[in-house]
Design a protein around this motif. Structure first.
Motif, mmCIF file in Angstrom:
data_model
loop_
_atom_site.group_PDB
_atom_site.id
_atom_site.type_symbol
_atom_site.label_atom_id
_atom_site.label_comp_id
_atom_site.label_asym_id
_atom_site.label_seq_id
_atom_site.Cartn_x
_atom_site.Cartn_y
_atom_site.Cartn_z
ATOM 1 N N SER A 147 -45.155 -24.583 45.855
ATOM 2 C CA SER A 147 -44.268 -23.673 45.100
ATOM 3 C C SER A 147 -43.869 -24.299 43.769
ATOM 4 O O SER A 147 -43.823 -23.619 42.735
ATOM 5 N N GLU A 148 -43.583 -25.583 43.798
ATOM 6 C CA GLU A 148 -43.251 -26.283 42.541
ATOM 7 C C GLU A 148 -44.440 -26.238 41.576
ATOM 8 O O GLU A 148 -44.269 -26.039 40.368
ATOM 9 N N GLN A 150 -46.761 -23.948 41.437
ATOM 10 C CA GLN A 150 -46.867 -22.585 40.896
ATOM 11 C C GLN A 150 -45.827 -22.366 39.797
ATOM 12 O O GLN A 150 -46.123 -21.741 38.776
ATOM 13 N N ALA A 151 -44.626 -22.912 40.001
ATOM 14 C CA ALA A 151 -43.582 -22.793 38.962
ATOM 15 C C ALA A 151 -44.034 -23.489 37.681
ATOM 16 O O ALA A 151 -43.856 -22.967 36.571
ATOM 17 N N MET A 152 -44.633 -24.686 37.820
ATOM 18 C CA MET A 152 -45.128 -25.406 36.643
ATOM 19 C C MET A 152 -46.225 -24.601 35.951
ATOM 20 O O MET A 152 -46.238 -24.465 34.723
ATOM 21 N N MET A 154 -46.723 -21.416 35.896
ATOM 22 C CA MET A 154 -46.155 -20.269 35.167
ATOM 23 C C MET A 154 -45.414 -20.734 33.914
ATOM 24 O O MET A 154 -45.497 -20.108 32.864
ATOM 25 N N ARG A 173 -49.943 -30.585 42.672
ATOM 26 C CA ARG A 173 -48.981 -29.866 43.510
ATOM 27 C C ARG A 173 -49.521 -28.521 43.963
ATOM 28 O O ARG A 173 -49.461 -28.166 45.127
ATOM 29 N N THR B 26 -38.679 -29.096 39.000
ATOM 30 C CA THR B 26 -38.971 -27.775 38.428
ATOM 31 C C THR B 26 -37.624 -27.030 38.384
ATOM 32 O O THR B 26 -37.281 -26.265 39.281
ATOM 33 N N LEU B 29 -36.754 -23.142 38.830
ATOM 34 C CA LEU B 29 -37.035 -22.698 40.196
ATOM 35 C C LEU B 29 -35.918 -23.097 41.151
ATOM 36 O O LEU B 29 -35.453 -22.291 41.968
ATOM 37 N N TYR B 30 -35.451 -24.328 41.053
ATOM 38 C CA TYR B 30 -34.390 -24.788 41.946
ATOM 39 C C TYR B 30 -33.054 -24.120 41.623
ATOM 40 O O TYR B 30 -32.268 -23.815 42.514
ATOM 41 N N LEU B 107 -40.859 -16.624 44.041
ATOM 42 C CA LEU B 107 -41.116 -18.045 44.259
ATOM 43 C C LEU B 107 -39.877 -18.770 44.788
ATOM 44 O O LEU B 107 -39.979 -19.657 45.653
ATOM 45 N N ASP B 110 -39.747 -18.039 48.393
ATOM 46 C CA ASP B 110 -40.770 -18.830 49.102
ATOM 47 C C ASP B 110 -40.333 -20.283 49.252
ATOM 48 O O ASP B 110 -40.536 -20.903 50.295
ATOM 49 N N LEU B 111 -39.738 -20.820 48.202
ATOM 50 C CA LEU B 111 -39.272 -22.206 48.257
ATOM 51 C C LEU B 111 -38.190 -22.355 49.334
ATOM 52 O O LEU B 111 -38.231 -23.289 50.144
#
Lengths: 327, 327
Positions: A147-148, A150-152, A154, A173, B26, B29-30, B107, B110-111
């Protein structure tokens, strides 16, 4: 034993296991959940799980379950990534959200995510608490890391300052973590030593990095029909692949202008021009780096004493497929 | 010990545990993942986990971890449900997808889903494989059942033939399953007997059904500011709540016409007319049914011999809160 037959037997069992877990009375939801899995895929990750277990003489039924769990998890990430990236085709068919709408696609992904943990939990039934902990810890940690990644991925779409090391960390990742976890899980379930499972982890990780570099190459050079998804979507989405990063580094000012105009564009002629320029500027470099990771992967594999010669041949062959594939 | 203080101590530890797992590089996201959790919530599910463990004399640190896992999981489902239901406000603030967009909200959910499994895995560290299996099996099964419940809820929006038993089965999956699993997890981690953990499961399930019936009531009768989300959204989304089902059953032909026109409408005066009609026709019945489940829950709880008097008082008090709450 012939490797094709060895692989086919495993894939058939993994497919049957996945199918056995993917039925329920909320029919549309389960149909949407099975759809992408049924459409095929190379099943490389479950093969890595099962062969890594075979390598250390593990119990086959546990490895099949863990392999099915990893493949189900992988398919969950694809369904959600396709919504996030607004991709409309995969494996030659419309993506789940195109066919069933975004709400059902989100829910189908969530269901697969949970099913992956349910199937994995079956793989540890009857084993010690210590093995159970290691298996679940690696698996849950992997979803977090993916998931991290995928965040990076994007976030990088909006940035121009991405370097090779950022890209490598992102694909470590987003993609390599699940390959690493696959090899590790097979090893842990088979009762491998710490050194053995760590080497398997590294084997999987390096192979996963090679896999993603090649994936990015195929995204602009493959045959679209064979690939099953639209060419150039990475360029359209302004993904900062290794090819893009290296090309921008090597380009002269005129070339850089063309590439930067193509990235994020919807104009097919601009996409094509950018793809062709990028290919010329960086394909050699990207393949070279993929080969480097491929070799590192094999070096880690060679540090594990195999209990099964077919398994080591099979794992080497998967590493080769990763590099040589055309889709 | 005073119950408020008992609850506050647990909630503080659960909150600190969740927070300790929800940081990473990230950052956006967090941040999106912590946002809804930080905005509050009643923390009823982790309280049920920890008090069920206390009831049987379990180790507090394991119950806190499992409670944090359940709360994180619950928040994941809220984030994704809000995207699916297109809800724009929750806990008095904009929903995650309104604030960060749908991709990041998917996301972030999902996380949290994966983090819930990671935190839960910590709760079984050092325990036997048998307990590990039971804990993971119940938890993964619960997410599956909750997803099925959400699919039923969405499907029911398009249908008019939903009966009370369909509604009860839907909320058993969508809501009650996680309460049931919460009580069960606390019991299993504390080493409870099969009979004890089954009674805890039933206690949680009945309480969860009462919780959702009351939730549906509050959705049309509460004070909007206190509730933290828009009134009447269930009517706007044509949700087939118990109130709607019972009202349609009891309505004369004129009333039925008003209700059917209001369900799925965007016109505030129609929504209000429908809400008022529904309240008059079915509120007594819905509260009566909620009280019936509340009593059944307490009956199951009374079959477990408590090792801790505060825990049994606390669990009874949570069951009361579920029925008597105004938000």
């Amino acid at each position: 034993m012939d490797l094709d037959q060895y692989f086919e037997e495993i894939v058939a069992k993994v497919n049957a296991t996945m199918d056995s877990f993917l039925h329920g009375d909320t029919r549309e939801l389960y149909e949407a959940s099975r759809y992408l899995i049924s459409a095929g895929g190379k099943r490389l990750r479950p093969l890595v799980v099962v062969l890594s277990s075979d390598l250390l003489g593990g119990e086959r039924h546990r490895a099949i379950l863990a392999g099915a769990a990893v493949e189900v998890l992988h398919n969950f990430t694809l369904i959600h990534d396709d919504i996030m990236d607004q991709d409309t085709t995969r494996r030659g068919i419309p993506t789940v959200h195109v066919k069933w709408g975004i709400p059902t696609a989100i829910l189908a992904g969530d269901l697969l995510h949970a099913k992956a943990f349910q199937i994995l939990t079956e793989s540890i039934k009857g084993l010690s608490g210590d093995v159970a902990y290691k298996v679940l810890d690696c698996f849950s940690r992997s979803v977090i890391v993916v998931s991290e990644g995928q965040a990076m991925d994007m976030e990088f779409e909006k940035r121009w300052d991405i370097r090779e090391k950022d890209y490598l960390e992102m694909i470590r990742r987003k993609t390599a973590q699940l390959f690493a976890c696959s090899a590790y899980l097979g090893g842990v379930l088979a009762g491998g030593s710490e050194e053995e499972v760590n080497n398997l982890y590294e084997f999987g990780e390096k192979m996963g990095i090679a896999f993603q570099i090649v994936d990015d190459i195929l995204g602009i050079t493959a045959d679209e029909k064979e690939l099953g998804k639209p060419l150039y979507s990475d360029i359209r989405e302004a993904k900062k692949t290794l090819l893009v990063i290296k090309s921008l580094e090597r380009a002269n000012s005129e070339e850089r202008k063309i590439i930067m105009e193509g990235l994020g564009s919807n104009d097919m002629s601009k996409l094509k021009a950018t793809a062709s320029l990028i290919t010329g500027l960086s394909l050699d470099y990207a393949y070279e780096l993929a080969r480097k990771y491929h070799e590192e992967a094999l070096a880690h594999l060679s540090r594990v004493t195999p209990r099964n010669e077919n398994a080591v041949k099979g794992l080497r062959s998967i590493a080769d497929i990763v590099i040589k594939r055309r889709k």
